[in-house]
Design a protein around this motif. Sequence first.
Motif, short mmCIF file in Angstrom:
data_model
loop_
_atom_site.label_atom_id
_atom_site.label_comp_id
_atom_site.label_asym_id
_atom_site.label_seq_id
_atom_site.Cartn_x
_atom_site.Cartn_y
_atom_site.Cartn_z
N PHE A 38 7.09 27.67 27.54
CA PHE A 38 5.97 28.69 27.92
C PHE A 38 5.10 28.92 26.49
CE2 PHE A 38 9.11 29.73 30.91
CZ PHE A 38 8.19 29.50 32.12
N TYR A 39 3.92 29.01 26.69
CA TYR A 39 3.25 29.36 25.55
C TYR A 39 3.34 30.60 24.69
CZ TYR A 39 -1.29 30.17 22.93
OH TYR A 39 -1.93 30.34 21.88
N GLN A 40 3.68 31.37 25.40
CA GLN A 40 4.14 32.87 24.97
C GLN A 40 5.40 33.30 25.13
OE1 GLN A 40 1.01 35.45 26.74
NE2 GLN A 40 0.09 35.57 24.59
N ASP A 124 1.87 29.12 37.44
CA ASP A 124 0.56 28.57 36.87
C ASP A 124 0.28 27.60 37.88
OD1 ASP A 124 -1.20 27.05 35.35
OD2 ASP A 124 -0.50 27.95 33.60
N ASP A 125 -0.98 27.74 38.47
CA ASP A 125 -1.38 26.83 39.36
C ASP A 125 -1.57 25.26 39.00
OD1 ASP A 125 -3.67 26.86 37.79
OD2 ASP A 125 -5.31 27.13 39.53
N GLY A 126 -1.51 25.00 37.78
CA GLY A 126 -1.32 23.67 37.09
C GLY A 126 0.08 23.09 36.87
N ASN A 127 1.09 23.76 37.18
CA ASN A 127 2.50 23.59 37.21
C ASN A 127 2.94 22.92 38.30
OD1 ASN A 127 5.28 23.20 36.65
ND2 ASN A 127 5.48 25.29 35.70
N VAL A 128 2.57 21.57 38.45
CA VAL A 128 2.90 20.97 39.78
C VAL A 128 4.40 20.72 40.14
CG1 VAL A 128 2.37 18.52 41.06
CG2 VAL A 128 0.54 19.62 39.63
N ALA A 129 5.18 20.59 39.18
CA ALA A 129 6.63 20.23 39.44
C ALA A 129 7.34 21.98 39.81
CB ALA A 129 7.21 19.88 38.36
N ALA A 130 6.80 22.73 39.46
CA ALA A 130 7.33 24.25 39.89
C ALA A 130 6.83 24.22 41.22
CB ALA A 130 6.87 25.00 38.93
N LEU A 131 5.54 24.16 41.53
CA LEU A 131 4.88 24.19 42.85
C LEU A 131 5.60 23.42 43.70
CD1 LEU A 131 1.15 24.50 42.01
CD2 LEU A 131 2.39 26.41 43.08
N ALA A 150 -2.04 32.81 29.51
CA ALA A 150 -2.90 32.14 28.27
C ALA A 150 -2.45 30.66 28.16
CB ALA A 150 -2.57 32.98 27.04
N ALA A 151 -3.36 29.84 27.91
CA ALA A 151 -2.82 28.46 27.94
C ALA A 151 -3.04 28.03 26.63
CB ALA A 151 -3.77 27.66 29.11
N GLY A 152 -3.49 28.63 25.38
CA GLY A 152 -3.75 28.19 24.20
C GLY A 152 -5.25 28.21 23.96
N GLU A 153 -5.39 28.22 22.69
CA GLU A 153 -6.97 27.96 22.33
C GLU A 153 -7.74 28.62 22.95
OE1 GLU A 153 -8.12 24.06 21.38
OE2 GLU A 153 -6.06 23.50 20.67
N SER A 157 -5.24 30.48 32.53
CA SER A 157 -5.15 29.64 33.88
C SER A 157 -4.71 30.81 34.97
CB SER A 157 -3.84 28.40 33.61
OG SER A 157 -2.66 29.14 33.18
N THR A 158 -4.86 30.19 36.26
CA THR A 158 -4.64 31.12 37.21
C THR A 158 -3.08 31.14 37.64
OG1 THR A 158 -6.62 30.63 38.18
CG2 THR A 158 -5.20 31.21 39.88
N ALA A 159 -2.61 32.08 38.10
CA ALA A 159 -1.44 32.62 38.44
C ALA A 159 -1.40 32.54 40.16
CB ALA A 159 -0.87 33.78 37.81
N LEU A 160 -0.35 31.72 40.61
CA LEU A 160 -0.43 31.91 42.04
C LEU A 160 0.72 32.81 42.23
CD1 LEU A 160 -0.68 28.36 43.02
CD2 LEU A 160 -2.47 29.78 43.05
N VAL A 161 0.73 34.00 43.26
CA VAL A 161 1.76 34.67 43.59
C VAL A 161 2.14 33.99 45.11
CG1 VAL A 161 2.35 37.06 44.35
CG2 VAL A 161 0.78 36.76 42.61
N MET A 162 3.67 33.95 45.10
CA MET A 162 4.24 33.16 45.97
C MET A 162 5.39 34.20 46.65
SD MET A 162 4.40 29.30 44.76
CE MET A 162 4.16 28.72 46.25
N ARG A 163 5.52 34.12 47.83
CA ARG A 163 6.46 34.77 48.66
C ARG A 163 7.39 33.98 49.32
NH1 ARG A 163 5.77 40.40 51.96
NH2 ARG A 163 7.59 40.28 53.10
N LEU A 164 8.62 34.44 49.64
CA LEU A 164 9.80 33.84 50.12
C LEU A 164 10.24 34.92 51.17
CD1 LEU A 164 11.40 31.42 51.59
CD2 LEU A 164 12.86 31.95 49.67
N ASP A 165 10.33 34.98 52.52
CA ASP A 165 10.88 35.92 53.55
C ASP A 165 12.45 35.42 53.46
OD1 ASP A 165 8.84 37.49 54.01
OD2 ASP A 165 8.11 36.12 55.26
#
Length: 167
Positions: A38-40, A124-131, A150-153, A157-165
Motif C-alpha cells: 500500500f502507498y500509505q 481501490d477500483d483499480g485493484n483488479v485481482a482484489a475485485l 492516495a495513489a502517489g504524486e 483513486s476511487t474506493a468501492l464499498v462492497m458488502r456481503l450478506d
Amino acid sequence: MNPVSLLESFFTRKAEFDIFPAGFDDCHDLSLLHAERFYQGWGDGEFHSLMSQSTVFGYTARPNNGISGLGGFVLAREAAGEAEILTVAVSNKYPRQGLGWRLMLAALRETRDRGAESMFLEVDDGNVAALNLYRKLGFRKVAERKGYYAAGEGQKSTALVMRLDLR
C-alpha cells in the motif's frame, strides 16, 4: 520448458502455507507487508493499537516448509452484527497461490462465529485481482468514494464499498 528452467524447478521449493490467528508478535511483519502493498503503509504501532481492541481479529499466512517471512494477512473487525475488513495483503512473492482466498475465508468464518450478519470492505477500483476475489466470495458494490485513496504524486483513486450478506 528450457533446460535451465527445468533444472531450477528441481532446486526451488514452492512455498506452502498455514493460516494462523494474528497476534501482537506479528505486528512488525504486518507493517512490513502492508508497506510493500500500500502507498500509505501502517506502522507497527497502528497494528498493535488495532489488535488491542476486542472487536478486531486477524489471520496470517506463513510458509510451513522452512521459508521465512509472511505470505499474507487479513485484519477485520466485528461489532453489533456488522463486520468490516480493515486490510488484507498478500506478498508480491506469492501471487495467485490462493492466499487471499484462504485468508478471507478464515475472516469470514470467524465473523459468522461472532454473529455478524454482513461484512463490508473498501477496495481501490483499480485493484483488479482484489475485485475478482471479492466478487467470487459474493461481495457486491454498494457505494463509491471518489478520490479516497492516495495513489502517489498527488493522484487519487476511487474506493468501492462492497458488502456481503452472511445470513
